[in-house]
Design an enzyme around this catalytic site. Structure first.
Site, short mmCIF file in Angstrom:
data_model
loop_
_atom_site.label_atom_id
_atom_site.label_comp_id
_atom_site.label_asym_id
_atom_site.label_seq_id
_atom_site.Cartn_x
_atom_site.Cartn_y
_atom_site.Cartn_z
N SER A 116 1.18 -1.76 -0.09
CA SER A 116 -0.25 0.03 -0.03
C SER A 116 0.87 1.05 -0.34
O SER A 116 1.58 1.49 -0.81
CB SER A 116 -0.96 -0.11 1.31
OG SER A 116 -2.07 0.93 1.18
N HIS A 117 0.44 1.93 0.99
CA HIS A 117 1.13 3.61 1.34
C HIS A 117 2.85 3.28 1.78
O HIS A 117 3.73 4.29 1.84
CB HIS A 117 0.56 4.49 2.49
CG HIS A 117 0.01 3.55 3.31
ND1 HIS A 117 -0.75 2.80 3.44
CD2 HIS A 117 0.00 4.00 4.51
CE1 HIS A 117 -0.98 2.88 4.46
NE2 HIS A 117 0.02 3.28 5.19
N ASP A 280 -2.32 6.89 -3.61
CA ASP A 280 -1.32 5.66 -2.82
C ASP A 280 -0.78 4.70 -3.53
O ASP A 280 -1.00 4.54 -4.71
CB ASP A 280 -1.18 5.38 -1.38
CG ASP A 280 -2.32 3.50 -1.23
OD1 ASP A 280 -2.95 4.18 -2.74
OD2 ASP A 280 -2.56 3.02 -0.96
N ASP A 282 -0.74 1.14 -4.50
CA ASP A 282 -1.26 0.73 -4.83
C ASP A 282 -2.91 1.33 -5.50
O ASP A 282 -3.79 0.30 -5.82
CB ASP A 282 -1.89 -1.11 -4.01
CG ASP A 282 -2.44 -0.50 -2.67
OD1 ASP A 282 -2.33 0.72 -2.78
OD2 ASP A 282 -3.70 -1.08 -2.30
N ASP A 284 -5.61 2.49 -3.98
CA ASP A 284 -6.41 2.77 -3.13
C ASP A 284 -7.21 3.99 -2.74
O ASP A 284 -7.99 3.87 -2.25
CB ASP A 284 -7.01 1.28 -3.25
CG ASP A 284 -6.06 1.03 -1.37
OD1 ASP A 284 -5.41 1.74 -1.41
OD2 ASP A 284 -6.27 -0.05 -0.87
N ARG A 285 -6.08 4.86 -1.66
CA ARG A 285 -6.55 5.57 -1.32
C ARG A 285 -6.58 7.10 -2.24
O ARG A 285 -5.75 6.88 -3.62
CB ARG A 285 -5.32 6.01 -0.49
CG ARG A 285 -5.06 4.60 0.39
CD ARG A 285 -4.68 4.89 2.30
NE ARG A 285 -4.12 4.20 2.94
CZ ARG A 285 -4.21 4.74 4.56
NH1 ARG A 285 -3.10 4.99 4.58
NH2 ARG A 285 -3.92 3.31 5.03
N LYS A 379 -11.13 0.35 -1.49
CA LYS A 379 -11.54 1.29 -2.00
C LYS A 379 -11.07 1.99 -2.65
O LYS A 379 -10.05 0.53 -3.85
CB LYS A 379 -11.19 2.19 -0.79
CG LYS A 379 -9.67 1.89 -0.36
CD LYS A 379 -9.05 2.08 1.14
CE LYS A 379 -7.86 1.71 1.04
NZ LYS A 379 -7.79 0.95 2.55
C1 G1P Z 1 -4.75 1.46 8.60
C2 G1P Z 1 -6.46 2.62 8.02
C3 G1P Z 1 -7.51 1.77 7.70
C4 G1P Z 1 -7.06 1.33 6.04
C5 G1P Z 1 -6.03 -0.14 6.31
C6 G1P Z 1 -5.28 -0.28 5.21
O1 G1P Z 1 -5.04 0.66 9.00
O2 G1P Z 1 -5.54 3.30 9.37
O3 G1P Z 1 -8.50 2.29 7.71
O4 G1P Z 1 -7.84 -0.08 6.21
O5 G1P Z 1 -4.69 0.85 7.13
O6 G1P Z 1 -5.36 0.22 4.12
P1 G1P Z 1 -4.16 0.42 10.79
O7 G1P Z 1 -3.08 1.02 10.37
O8 G1P Z 1 -5.18 1.32 11.27
O9 G1P Z 1 -4.23 -0.61 10.85
ZN ZN Z 2 -3.49 1.30 -0.55
#
Ligand code: G1P
Ligand code: ZN
Length: 546
Positions: A116-117, A280, A282, A284-285, A379
């Protein structure tokens, strides 16, 4: 040639998370990745007939280790009996596009490779998760089964076949299995064309509307170039950092005000275009910034829900809204105004899957810059940008005007999230326990002059499948709806990340303040006193404020 390779259980998957996220160095070592992939296959293999006749989708965000990991997955899918693998060209598939491809091609499921990010590169992070036939992250009973397999694994299956050429769109074979290298953008683009009025968006750009989209050298680059500049005629240069790089150019592909600060600075400057957006690693954000105004994700969710009917896909209205518990209550007020239900789920997109599948909700969102709809089961960053563009095209107003109208009508939920990253794990656990211990006494009491309505450890009973998820965040909700929520991140890869979510509702538009931190200062200070954040973490200030 099929190989059965002896191995031993792996450590590291956190029970209750939808996948595995670790440093590349751990993933690339020994049989770490194959063990996880085999554990997924063992956990989800249909009892009758195994994977015969079934399709698996594979793709990732292009980060370092993406390509070798995909080659491993393809060989193992062949050895485990899948009929077909669909893989994005270059190994690329954004997370929402993977969800779309799974649904579009009636696949059995997919493996999505991304952290992800989180940062990428040889020293960065890598991740893998399994999504099921609905295109969404596996629900907890499946991830629990995968976790159980990771503790018992004794062997994994692979073929001794060479790497496949991921760079040309082609139909190939690996052993008995078909491999189709597909255009990663095509199915997703076709879906977006169905949801939105591309002609109206073309007219918007033709009229001189300007967008700055920052792909952060991550997966949305090819999608954004094709959609905004290709289909919609936005000028070249609309998409910044549009080439996916294995290390994201050395940056964190996290569209927040720290890592997308150049975009934020641009949007606050006299040269600001009409809309600034970013996505981000991947895809999705999303980050949405109007000229001179950052739109907090919780507000963006509420504003998208309130205006969704302006896009063709939602013209007949939305069925309901779902938001994660720490997400602000702004969406609840929209749901109330629309006369539709609003569901409060634990953090994580997987909790929306059942509600979406059952047709209970149309739009979902999280405060962590995630918004999406029933078009896929993830998302979707570019979807959010396209919906914002659609709203701006119809209303012919600026983002600021739309936001101020919204607050005048629904009131404003001041909201902030303070993250303390890489905190000592024991200190973070101690802090959570100390707050948890206070909850029974807090409930129904008056804390520093504020009557407490709810003080609990959030749990969620899924209304569709009846499953219960406990310990989803400690919340102190005051009688006026203000809240303080404490959670530990489930996605961080080193130490613990403490997230503190703070919210206050202001119904009177004449009392709206511009500065969110100032508007929440009292509650921020109270959150620190209640949990001893500074003292227990040793941090004078949060690492990230959103
Ligand atoms: C974080 C975000 C959550 C999201 C997840 C995956 O998780 O807070 O809303 O679904 O990344 O993208 P966290 O690190 O808080 O568990
Ligand atoms: Zn992501």
């Amino acid at each position: 040639m099929m190989l059965t390779i002896a191995t031993a259980p792996i450590a590291g998957m956190k029970p209750g998370t939808s996948g595995l996220r670790k440093k590349v160095t751990e993933f690339a070592a020994g049989a770490y990745l194959p063990n996880f992939v085999q554990s997924v296959f063992d956990a989800v293999r249909p009892a009758d007939g195994g994977f015969a006749g079934l399709t698996l989708v594979v793709g990732g965000d292009g980060r370092y280790f993406n390509r070798p990991a995909i080659q491993t997955v393809i060989r193992m899918a062949a050895a485990n009996g899948f009929a077909r693998v669909l893989v994005g060209q270059g190994g690329i598939l954004s997370t929402p596009a993977a969800s779309c491809v799974i649904r579009q091609h009636q696949a059995f499921g997919g493996l999505i490779l991304s952290a992800s990010h989180n940062p990428g590169g040889p020293e960065g992070d890598f991740g893998i998760k399994f999504n099921g036939a609905n295109g969404g992250p596996a629900p907890e009973k499946v991830t629990d089964a995968i976790y159980a397999c990771t503790l018992q694994i004794t062997a994994y299956r692979s073929t001794a076949t060479p790497d496949v050429d991921l760079d040309r769109i082609a139909s190939l074979r690996v052993g008995e299995m078909a491999v189709e290298v597909i255009d990663p953008v095509a199915d997703y683009l076709a879906l977006m064309r169905k949801l939105f009025d591309f002609d109206a968006l073309k007219r918007l750009f033709a009229s001189g509307f300007r967008l700055a989209f920052d792909a952060m050298h991550a997966v949305t680059g090819p999608y954004a170039h094709a959609i905004f500049e290709g289909e919609l005629g936005a000028p070249a240069g609309t998409v910044r950092h549009g080439t996916p790089l294995p290390d994201f150019g050395g940056h964190h592909p996290d569209p927040n005000l720290v890592h997308a600060k150049d975009l934020h600075a641009l949007m606050m400057s006299p040269q600001a275009p009409d809309l600034g957006a970013a996505s981000d690693g991947d895809g999705d954000r999303n980050l949405i910034i109007g000229r001179g105004l950052f739109v907090a994700p919780s507000d963006s969710l509420a504003m998208l829900a309130a205006n969704a009917h302006l896009a063709p896909a939602y013209a007949r209205g939305i069925k309901g809204i779902a938001r994660s518990m720490p997400t602000s209550g702004a969406a609840d007020r929209v749901a109330q105004a629309l006369g539709v239900p609003c569901f409060e789920t634990p953090t994580g997109w997987k909790f929306f899957g059942n509600l979406l599948d059952a047709g209970e909700v149309t739009i979902c969102g999280e405060e962590s810059a995630g918004t999406g709809s029933d078009h896929v089961r993830e998302k979707d960053g570019l979807w959010a940008v396209l919906l914002w563009l659609s709203i701006l095209a119809v209303r012919q107003q600026s983002v600021q005007q739309i936001a101020h109208d919204h607050w005048a009508r629904h009131g404003r939920n001041y909201y902030t999230r303070h993250d303390y990253e890489e905190v000592d794990s024991a200190a973070a656990a101690g802090l959570m326990q100390a707050v948890r211990d206070q909850l029974p006494a807090l409930a129904g009491s008056v804390l520093e002059g504020r009557p407490v309505a709810i003080a609990d450890d959030f749990s969620y009973l899924d209304p569709i499948d009846g499953s219960l998820s406990q310990h989803q965040g400690l919340r102190v909700v005051f009688a006026d709806g203000s809240r303080i929520v404490y959670r530990l991140s489930g996605t961080g890869t080193s130490g613990a990340t403490l997230r503190v979510y703070i919210e206050r509702y202001e119904g009177d538009a004449s009392r709206h303040q511009l500065d969110t931190q100032a508007a929440l200062a009292d509650l921020i200070a109270l959150a620190d006193r209640l949990a001893g954040i500074r003292q227990r973490t040793g941090r004078a200030a949060p690492s990230v404020i959103t």
